[in-house]
Write an enzyme that holds these catalytic residues in place. Structure first.
Site, PDB file in Angstrom:
ATOM      1  N   HIS A  92     -10.785   3.609  -2.466  1.00  0.00           N
ATOM      2  CA  HIS A  92     -10.887   2.163  -2.229  1.00  0.00           C
ATOM      3  C   HIS A  92      -9.576   1.501  -2.637  1.00  0.00           C
ATOM      4  O   HIS A  92      -9.101   1.697  -3.765  1.00  0.00           O
ATOM      5  CB  HIS A  92     -11.983   1.550  -3.115  1.00  0.00           C
ATOM      6  CG  HIS A  92     -13.373   1.954  -2.769  1.00  0.00           C
ATOM      7  ND1 HIS A  92     -14.200   1.181  -1.981  1.00  0.00           N
ATOM      8  CD2 HIS A  92     -14.111   3.040  -3.122  1.00  0.00           C
ATOM      9  CE1 HIS A  92     -15.383   1.763  -1.877  1.00  0.00           C
ATOM     10  NE2 HIS A  92     -15.360   2.903  -2.551  1.00  0.00           N
ATOM     11  N   HIS A 134     -13.272   9.148  -0.433  1.00  0.00           N
ATOM     12  CA  HIS A 134     -12.590   7.944   0.048  1.00  0.00           C
ATOM     13  C   HIS A 134     -12.008   7.174  -1.114  1.00  0.00           C
ATOM     14  O   HIS A 134     -12.655   6.993  -2.144  1.00  0.00           O
ATOM     15  CB  HIS A 134     -13.523   7.055   0.875  1.00  0.00           C
ATOM     16  CG  HIS A 134     -14.838   6.764   0.219  1.00  0.00           C
ATOM     17  ND1 HIS A 134     -15.863   7.682   0.163  1.00  0.00           N
ATOM     18  CD2 HIS A 134     -15.278   5.671  -0.432  1.00  0.00           C
ATOM     19  CE1 HIS A 134     -16.881   7.155  -0.481  1.00  0.00           C
ATOM     20  NE2 HIS A 134     -16.560   5.932  -0.861  1.00  0.00           N
TER      21      HIS A 134
END
Ligand code: AMP
Length: 139
Positions: free
Chosen positions: A100, A98
């Site tokens: 950010h 992921h």
């Protein structure tokens, strides 16, 4: 399917999804470091960037490219920090790649990404040459 992010992709747990396409999904972080803190993930579960196939990486970056200005504009940010915690030793808690996107504001009290590592090493020129050669040989 095991990660909490895969459950978001499957619609099994709620999330504030802000963008999705065939390969990627973006949603608000549940514990935002700033208003608009957004995560961008591949739908498929890959633990680290190192595991992501090239075509998925291309789509992932395209979504990041699309989302950075959208997120900044939505919360009137001055800038953003865009980063991956790539592996447990780097602080990755959810083992599903992921990115950010953390909106940043003048005087927000945060720092640059240079603050994430420990004490900087003191490296001689020959050590730097060796490291550069080693990386180059693996690309
Ligand atoms: P990392 O430390 O890079 O693995 O970051 C994981 C991030 O996922 C943290 O910023 C969490 O706040 C966020 N997070 C964990 N669970 C959820 C969830 N269900 N929905 C949205 N964000 C989440």
């Amino acid at each position: 399917m095991s990660t909490i992010f895969s459950k978001i992709v499957a619609g099994e747990i709620p999330a504030r999804i802000v963008y999705e396409d065939e390969t990627t999904v973006a949603f608000l972080d549940a514990n935002p470091l700033a208003p608009g803190h957004t995560l961008v993930i591949p739908r498929e579960e890959y633990e680290r960037l190192n595991d992501v196939p090239e075509d998925v990486a291309t789509d992932l970056y395209a979504t990041i490219h699309r989302l950075v200005p959208a997120v900044e504009d939505a919360v009137d940010a001055d800038a953003s920090t865009v980063a991956f915690n790539n592996g447990e030793a780097a602080g990755q808690e959810v083992p599903h790649v992921h990115c950010h996107i953390v909106p940043r504001f003048e005087g927000d009290g945060g720092g640059p990404i240079h603050g994430v590592a420990g004490d900087p090493p003191s490296l001689e020129d020959d050590e730097l040459d060796e490291i550069a050669d080693d990386i180059e040989s693996r690309t």
